[in-house]
Motif scaffolding. Structure first.
Motif, PDB file in Angstrom:
ATOM      1  N   SER A 508       8.630  19.602   8.710  1.00 17.24           N
ATOM      2  CA  SER A 508       9.696  18.936   9.455  1.00 17.24           C
ATOM      3  C   SER A 508       9.206  18.322  10.754  1.00 17.24           C
ATOM      4  O   SER A 508       9.886  17.488  11.348  1.00 17.24           O
ATOM      5  CB  SER A 508      10.824  19.931   9.750  1.00 17.24           C
ATOM      6  N   ASP A 509       8.035  18.733  11.210  1.00 14.24           N
ATOM      7  CA  ASP A 509       7.569  18.270  12.515  1.00 14.24           C
ATOM      8  C   ASP A 509       6.458  17.229  12.403  1.00 14.24           C
ATOM      9  O   ASP A 509       5.673  17.068  13.326  1.00 14.24           O
ATOM     10  CB  ASP A 509       7.089  19.447  13.360  1.00 14.24           C
ATOM     11  N   VAL A 510       6.397  16.503  11.282  1.00 16.07           N
ATOM     12  CA  VAL A 510       5.378  15.461  11.143  1.00 16.07           C
ATOM     13  C   VAL A 510       5.499  14.448  12.277  1.00 16.07           C
ATOM     14  O   VAL A 510       4.505  14.040  12.886  1.00 16.07           O
ATOM     15  CB  VAL A 510       5.507  14.755   9.780  1.00 16.07           C
ATOM     16  N   PHE A 511       6.735  14.041  12.582  1.00  8.97           N
ATOM     17  CA  PHE A 511       6.973  13.037  13.619  1.00  8.97           C
ATOM     18  C   PHE A 511       7.657  13.608  14.859  1.00  8.97           C
ATOM     19  O   PHE A 511       7.975  12.860  15.777  1.00  8.97           O
ATOM     20  CB  PHE A 511       7.826  11.894  13.066  1.00  8.97           C
ATOM     21  N   THR A 512       7.930  14.917  14.887  1.00  7.14           N
ATOM     22  CA  THR A 512       8.707  15.469  15.996  1.00  7.14           C
ATOM     23  C   THR A 512       7.993  16.574  16.762  1.00  7.14           C
ATOM     24  O   THR A 512       8.521  17.061  17.751  1.00  7.14           O
ATOM     25  CB  THR A 512      10.041  16.029  15.478  1.00  7.14           C
ATOM     26  N   GLY A 513       6.814  16.984  16.320  1.00 12.53           N
ATOM     27  CA  GLY A 513       6.109  18.054  17.020  1.00 12.53           C
ATOM     28  C   GLY A 513       5.412  17.556  18.275  1.00 12.53           C
ATOM     29  O   GLY A 513       5.421  16.363  18.583  1.00 12.53           O
ATOM     30  N   PRO A 514       4.778  18.483  19.019  1.00 13.27           N
ATOM     31  CA  PRO A 514       4.041  18.084  20.223  1.00 13.27           C
ATOM     32  C   PRO A 514       2.991  17.008  19.942  1.00 13.27           C
ATOM     33  O   PRO A 514       2.752  16.143  20.768  1.00 13.27           O
ATOM     34  CB  PRO A 514       3.397  19.391  20.680  1.00 13.27           C
ATOM     35  N   ALA A 515       2.370  17.081  18.766  1.00 14.77           N
ATOM     36  CA  ALA A 515       1.425  16.047  18.339  1.00 14.77           C
ATOM     37  C   ALA A 515       1.841  15.560  16.954  1.00 14.77           C
ATOM     38  O   ALA A 515       2.208  16.355  16.093  1.00 14.77           O
ATOM     39  CB  ALA A 515       0.002  16.594  18.299  1.00 14.77           C
ATOM     40  N   LEU A 516       1.805  14.241  16.749  1.00 11.70           N
ATOM     41  CA  LEU A 516       2.149  13.694  15.445  1.00 11.70           C
ATOM     42  C   LEU A 516       1.165  14.194  14.390  1.00 11.70           C
ATOM     43  O   LEU A 516      -0.026  14.325  14.662  1.00 11.70           O
ATOM     44  CB  LEU A 516       2.119  12.171  15.493  1.00 11.70           C
ATOM     45  N   LYS A 517       1.650  14.450  13.209  1.00 10.48           N
ATOM     46  CA  LYS A 517       0.791  14.913  12.120  1.00 10.48           C
ATOM     47  C   LYS A 517       0.469  13.766  11.165  1.00 10.48           C
ATOM     48  O   LYS A 517       1.204  12.777  11.076  1.00 10.48           O
ATOM     49  CB  LYS A 517       1.470  16.052  11.354  1.00 10.48           C
ATOM     50  N   TYR A 518      -0.658  13.945  10.443  1.00 10.80           N
ATOM     51  CA  TYR A 518      -1.095  12.998   9.422  1.00 10.80           C
ATOM     52  C   TYR A 518      -1.390  11.613  10.012  1.00 10.80           C
ATOM     53  O   TYR A 518      -1.275  10.597   9.325  1.00 10.80           O
ATOM     54  CB  TYR A 518      -0.071  12.879   8.294  1.00 10.80           C
ATOM     55  N   VAL A 519      -1.762  11.570  11.290  1.00  9.92           N
ATOM     56  CA  VAL A 519      -2.087  10.319  11.952  1.00  9.92           C
ATOM     57  C   VAL A 519      -3.567  10.331  12.328  1.00  9.92           C
ATOM     58  O   VAL A 519      -4.050  11.250  12.988  1.00  9.92           O
ATOM     59  CB  VAL A 519      -1.215  10.112  13.206  1.00  9.92           C
ATOM     60  N   HIS A 520      -4.280   9.315  11.884  1.00  2.84           N
ATOM     61  CA  HIS A 520      -5.709   9.174  12.139  1.00  2.84           C
ATOM     62  C   HIS A 520      -5.944   8.922  13.623  1.00  2.84           C
ATOM     63  O   HIS A 520      -5.040   8.499  14.350  1.00  2.84           O
ATOM     64  CB  HIS A 520      -6.241   8.005  11.300  1.00  2.84           C
ATOM     65  N   TRP A 521      -7.164   9.143  14.093  1.00  3.32           N
ATOM     66  CA  TRP A 521      -7.428   8.972  15.522  1.00  3.32           C
ATOM     67  C   TRP A 521      -7.256   7.528  15.986  1.00  3.32           C
ATOM     68  O   TRP A 521      -7.081   7.271  17.177  1.00  3.32           O
ATOM     69  CB  TRP A 521      -8.814   9.498  15.897  1.00  3.32           C
ATOM     70  N   THR A 522      -7.276   6.567  15.063  1.00  2.00           N
ATOM     71  CA  THR A 522      -7.011   5.178  15.426  1.00  2.00           C
ATOM     72  C   THR A 522      -5.524   4.905  15.603  1.00  2.00           C
ATOM     73  O   THR A 522      -5.142   3.802  15.992  1.00  2.00           O
ATOM     74  CB  THR A 522      -7.553   4.233  14.347  1.00  2.00           C
ATOM     75  N   GLY A 523      -4.676   5.892  15.294  1.00  2.00           N
ATOM     76  CA  GLY A 523      -3.232   5.741  15.404  1.00  2.00           C
ATOM     77  C   GLY A 523      -2.555   5.391  14.104  1.00  2.00           C
ATOM     78  O   GLY A 523      -1.321   5.328  14.042  1.00  2.00           O
ATOM     79  N   HIS A 524      -3.303   5.183  13.023  1.00  2.00           N
ATOM     80  CA  HIS A 524      -2.718   4.800  11.742  1.00  2.00           C
ATOM     81  C   HIS A 524      -2.222   6.029  10.976  1.00  2.00           C
ATOM     82  O   HIS A 524      -2.902   7.062  10.933  1.00  2.00           O
ATOM     83  CB  HIS A 524      -3.732   4.041  10.889  1.00  2.00           C
ATOM     84  N   PHE A 525      -1.061   5.900  10.362  1.00  2.00           N
ATOM     85  CA  PHE A 525      -0.475   6.948   9.531  1.00  2.00           C
ATOM     86  C   PHE A 525      -1.261   6.995   8.228  1.00  2.00           C
ATOM     87  O   PHE A 525      -1.301   6.017   7.480  1.00  2.00           O
ATOM     88  CB  PHE A 525       0.998   6.612   9.276  1.00  2.00           C
ATOM     89  N   ILE A 526      -1.919   8.098   7.940  1.00  2.00           N
ATOM     90  CA  ILE A 526      -2.872   8.150   6.836  1.00  2.00           C
ATOM     91  C   ILE A 526      -2.236   7.831   5.480  1.00  2.00           C
ATOM     92  O   ILE A 526      -2.818   7.077   4.694  1.00  2.00           O
ATOM     93  CB  ILE A 526      -3.605   9.505   6.818  1.00  2.00           C
ATOM     94  N   PRO A 527      -1.051   8.357   5.144  1.00  2.00           N
ATOM     95  CA  PRO A 527      -0.473   7.982   3.843  1.00  2.00           C
ATOM     96  C   PRO A 527      -0.175   6.497   3.697  1.00  2.00           C
ATOM     97  O   PRO A 527      -0.103   5.994   2.584  1.00  2.00           O
ATOM     98  CB  PRO A 527       0.823   8.808   3.802  1.00  2.00           C
ATOM     99  N   ASP A 528      -0.008   5.776   4.803  1.00  2.00           N
ATOM    100  CA  ASP A 528       0.211   4.325   4.748  1.00  2.00           C
ATOM    101  C   ASP A 528      -0.177   3.721   6.098  1.00  2.00           C
ATOM    102  O   ASP A 528       0.620   3.702   7.039  1.00  2.00           O
ATOM    103  CB  ASP A 528       1.672   4.000   4.441  1.00  2.00           C
ATOM    104  N   PRO A 529      -1.403   3.212   6.228  1.00  2.00           N
ATOM    105  CA  PRO A 529      -1.885   2.688   7.519  1.00  2.00           C
ATOM    106  C   PRO A 529      -1.220   1.402   7.996  1.00  2.00           C
ATOM    107  O   PRO A 529      -1.612   0.876   9.035  1.00  2.00           O
ATOM    108  CB  PRO A 529      -3.383   2.465   7.259  1.00  2.00           C
ATOM    109  N   THR A 530      -0.220   0.873   7.272  1.00  2.00           N
ATOM    110  CA  THR A 530       0.554  -0.226   7.836  1.00  2.00           C
ATOM    111  C   THR A 530       1.573   0.296   8.848  1.00  2.00           C
ATOM    112  O   THR A 530       2.269  -0.497   9.487  1.00  2.00           O
ATOM    113  CB  THR A 530       1.288  -1.029   6.746  1.00  2.00           C
ATOM    114  N   LEU A 531       1.662   1.603   8.992  1.00  2.00           N
ATOM    115  CA  LEU A 531       2.462   2.245  10.034  1.00  2.00           C
ATOM    116  C   LEU A 531       1.497   2.862  11.035  1.00  2.00           C
ATOM    117  O   LEU A 531       0.586   3.602  10.653  1.00  2.00           O
ATOM    118  CB  LEU A 531       3.362   3.323   9.438  1.00  2.00           C
ATOM    119  N   ALA A 532       1.672   2.531  12.314  1.00  2.00           N
ATOM    120  CA  ALA A 532       0.749   3.031  13.337  1.00  2.00           C
ATOM    121  C   ALA A 532       1.529   3.502  14.559  1.00  2.00           C
ATOM    122  O   ALA A 532       2.667   3.083  14.791  1.00  2.00           O
ATOM    123  CB  ALA A 532      -0.265   1.959  13.731  1.00  2.00           C
ATOM    124  N   PHE A 533       0.880   4.359  15.349  1.00  2.00           N
ATOM    125  CA  PHE A 533       1.521   4.973  16.510  1.00  2.00           C
ATOM    126  C   PHE A 533       0.626   4.838  17.730  1.00  2.00           C
ATOM    127  O   PHE A 533      -0.596   4.696  17.620  1.00  2.00           O
ATOM    128  CB  PHE A 533       1.774   6.461  16.252  1.00  2.00           C
TER     129      PHE A 533
END
Length: 665
Positions: A508-533
């Motif tokens: 539940s805390d993929v996008f709501t925890g202290p640190a975003l989960k499943y996000v590469h160090w470049t900021g890209h969301f690993i399951p779909d790198p067309t989404l970035a943070f």
């Protein structure tokens, strides 16, 4: 010659499957073409010594001047077919693919990779080993940026510079992010904490619009407006705890005579100036930005390529006194998310707090006696009052300093800590920043029940964990930090992990925890790198991240394939950094970015980037040792990683304590 049970027909430089035979009808020009491609492919596919041996052997044969001899043609043809065949092989594990003895040498192919786009006459040569890199399904042209703070503004400006069609959205009426000061205060926080992810209501048919009048659904127009844009958490006298040298956007330097410690108003003007020079301010006539626009939902498009944003714009109408809400959708190839970490206040779970939170202030019934620190603006209302501050992080200490000259008494409740030296430097700093007259007290056990909700909280009793009872408290300020809460992410979570069909829901805390989960160090969301943070401190390292994301999406920089992304995610590489500049994590992630970006620009084109300017180190070190903690920073903070390979780094991110201060209540 048999290749995967099919024979090959070679005729006039073309290669195509044939079920019966091989026909050699090759001109000398074709042989020269084969030779040029063969040498290219040999150098690319095999170790230099092996390739050189093959090329030298064939060169000696050609030098014999045997025109159109079967020897030359056969060698060229066979080796060309060999390289074509090898180029189409996917090697899952290191293994020997070929053993062809040439001039006493043995060719051994051991590098696992897939090479596509074999160069046959008339085709474009693509020398990238496609299986090694992540490959996007379609060209990225339209990019959405969510959030117009220091991160979102820089990202939008960078993407526009790289010729993307950009749309910038922010729920606030103007740019600035957390530095957009307003006398308006946020709507009442939830007691207890609201769910981290709670989707907004959206009309079934879009586009749609609706008008609101005063009192509709028992809500005022003012509360609807403030709920929509969420006024920021800064107060009138706030000054930053970081110097200008690490709190500065490019292109808009502070005046030379600026103060050593910068006010929130100065920073806000600085950010708006950056927005203006990039045509991103609210009063700029631009099709890029859309302020007072909240992202209600982010979801994958039906065809699986790109994203759909569901948006809500709220507008104040002058005549008559109404609000107009408009909902619509827009499609994008990629989305960059930078709403910041201050999205939702954290309310601690303490017995009896819920009842106390319903009590209004005796001297001002429009306000409550218990509230989160995000609504604090000025000290005047605390004149002659006894105030309890729960939480001793940055907000707690700075608000206490602001009200101390007028308040009668200040208590500060904090969690127990085992050792002063084990506290984070900012935690120790916050303790030292409290005014001398502050009385520190332990954690609260519970709030005793009130006999009435109409007479304030002054007669109530607050019991501490050591049994001490506090009385005569006029106001309680919850300086208990913030948590991430971006409900528009929920559909992404469901679509990515199949939450609706799984027996166990995704984290539940993929996008709501202290640190975003499943996000590469470049900021890209690993399951779909067309989404970035935005995952790093925008003032200092943001320029690297947003440039890198632009390069990846335009094709001048590469991401590893999905397996490689996960491998780096689980390695010692630093993924996030929002904390103290000059620490090991900050230096590590800057080294990652500078190395990666410059290598990609060297190979694929693009400007080179430099590390943080050396001349700024001394200024920053002096500030940190004076304002934060003595001997906190030295030259070694910037150089300690120079001789350490990344495999020896430790994966420990230092986050900004002011974001998550005392959030474990």
């Amino acid at each position: 010659m048999l290749w995967d049970n099919d024979l090959i027909l070679i005729q006039f430089g073309t290669v195509k499957p044939h079920s019966k035979s091989i026909l050699l009808d090759i001109t000398w020009a074709d042989s020269l073409y084969f030779w040029s491609i063969l040498t290219y492919r040999l150098k690319y596919r095999f170790p230099r010594s092996v390739a050189s041996g093959i090329i030298n052997t064939i060169s000696r044969l050609i030098s014999l001047s045997l025109p159109r001899t079967s020897v030359v043609l056969s060698v060229l043809t066979v080796l060309f077919l060999v390289t074509v065949h090898v180029a189409s092989v996917t090697v899952e594990e290191p293994q020997t693919v070929l053993n062809i003895p040439i001039a006493g040498q043995t060719i051994t192919v051991e590098e696992p990779q897939t090479v596509l786009d074999i160069p046959i006459a008339g085709q474009t040569i693509n020398d990238e080993p496609s299986g090694k890199w992540y490959k996007f399904n379609s060209t990225i042209k339209r990019v959405a940026v969510i959030g117009a703070g220091p991160a979102g503004l820089q990202a939008a400006a960078t993407f526009m510079k790289h010729n993307f069609t950009v749309r910038l959205f922010d729920r606030a009426p103007g740019p600035g992010g957390n530095w957009l000061y307003s006398d308006e205060i946020p709507v009442r926080e939830s007691y207890p904490d609201a769910p981290a992810v709670e989707e907004h209501w959206i009309p079934e048919a879009l586009p749609a619009s609706e008008y609101y009048n005063e009192g509709d659904d028992d809500l005022t127009l003012d509360s609807r407006w403030r709920e929509h844009w969420q006024p920021r958490s800064i107060w009138d006298s706030l000054h930053t705890n970081s110097p200008a040298v690490i709190t500065e956007l490019p292109d808009v330097p502070y005046p030379p005579d600026h103060s050593w410690v910068i006010s929130a108003h100065t920073i806000g003007a600085h950010v708006r100036a950056y927005a203006s020079i990039h045509n991103l301010n609210a009063n700029d006539n631009s099709s890029v930005h859309s302020y007072s626009t909240r992202v209600e939902k982010l979801s994958k498009r039906l065809d699986g390529n790109g994203w759909t944003l569901t948006l809500k714009h709220l507008k104040k109408l002058e005549e008559p006194d109404r609000l107009k809400a408009t909902w619509w959708t827009e499609d994008f190839d990629a989305v960059f998310v930078a709403p910041g970490p201050y999205t939702s206040p954290h309310v601690p779970e303490i017995d009896g707090l819920l009842q106390w939170s319903n009590v209004r202030a005796v001297d001002d019934p429009s306000r409550f006696s218990v509230y989160h620190s995000r609504v604090y603006r000025r000290p005047e209302r605390y004149t002659g009052k006894t105030v309890l501050v729960i939480g001793v992080g940055t907000s707690g200490s700075e608000i206490a300093r602001d009200i101390a000259p007028v308040a009668k008494k200040i208590y500060a409740s904090h969690k127990e800590y085992a050792d002063w030296d084990t506290l984070h430097p900012f935690q120790r700093r916050s303790f030292r920043r409290f005014p001398d007259e502050t009385e520190f007290i332990p954690k609260i056990s519970h709030f005793e029940s009130l006999s009435s909700l109409d007479n304030g909280i002054k007669d109530g009793k607050i019991v501490l964990v050591n049994g001490t009872v506090l009385e005569n408290i006029d106001e309680v300020i919850l300086a208990t930090g913030y948590k991430r809460s971006n409900p528009f992410h929920l559909s992404v979570l469901n679509q990515t992990f199949g939450a609706e069909s799984l027996e166990a829901p995704p984290p539940s805390d993929v996008f709501t925890g202290p640190a975003l989960k499943y996000v590469h160090w470049t900021g890209h969301f690993i399951p779909d790198p067309t989404l970035a943070f935005s995952t790093i401190r925008p003032w200092t390292a943001g320029q690297y991240q947003y440039y890198g994301q632009a390069k990846v999406w335009e094709g001048t920089a590469h991401l590893p394939n999905e397996a490689g992304l996960w491998a780096q995610y689980n390695s010692t590489r630093y993924t996030f950094f929002r904390g103290l500049f000059g620490t090991a994590p900050s230096e590590a992630i800057v080294r990652q970015y500078v190395t990666w970006l410059n290598n990609e620009s060297l190979e694929n084109g693009g400007r080179l980037v430099s590390p943080w300017p050396v001349q700024n180190r001394e200024v920053f070190a002096y500030y940190a040792n004076q304002e934060w903690e003595k001997d906190y920073l030295s030259k070694e903070n910037f150089t300690k990683f120079e001789n350490i390979p990344d495999r020896q780094w430790t994966q420990k991110d230092i986050w900004d304590i002011s974001v998550f201060e005392d959030d474990s209540w």
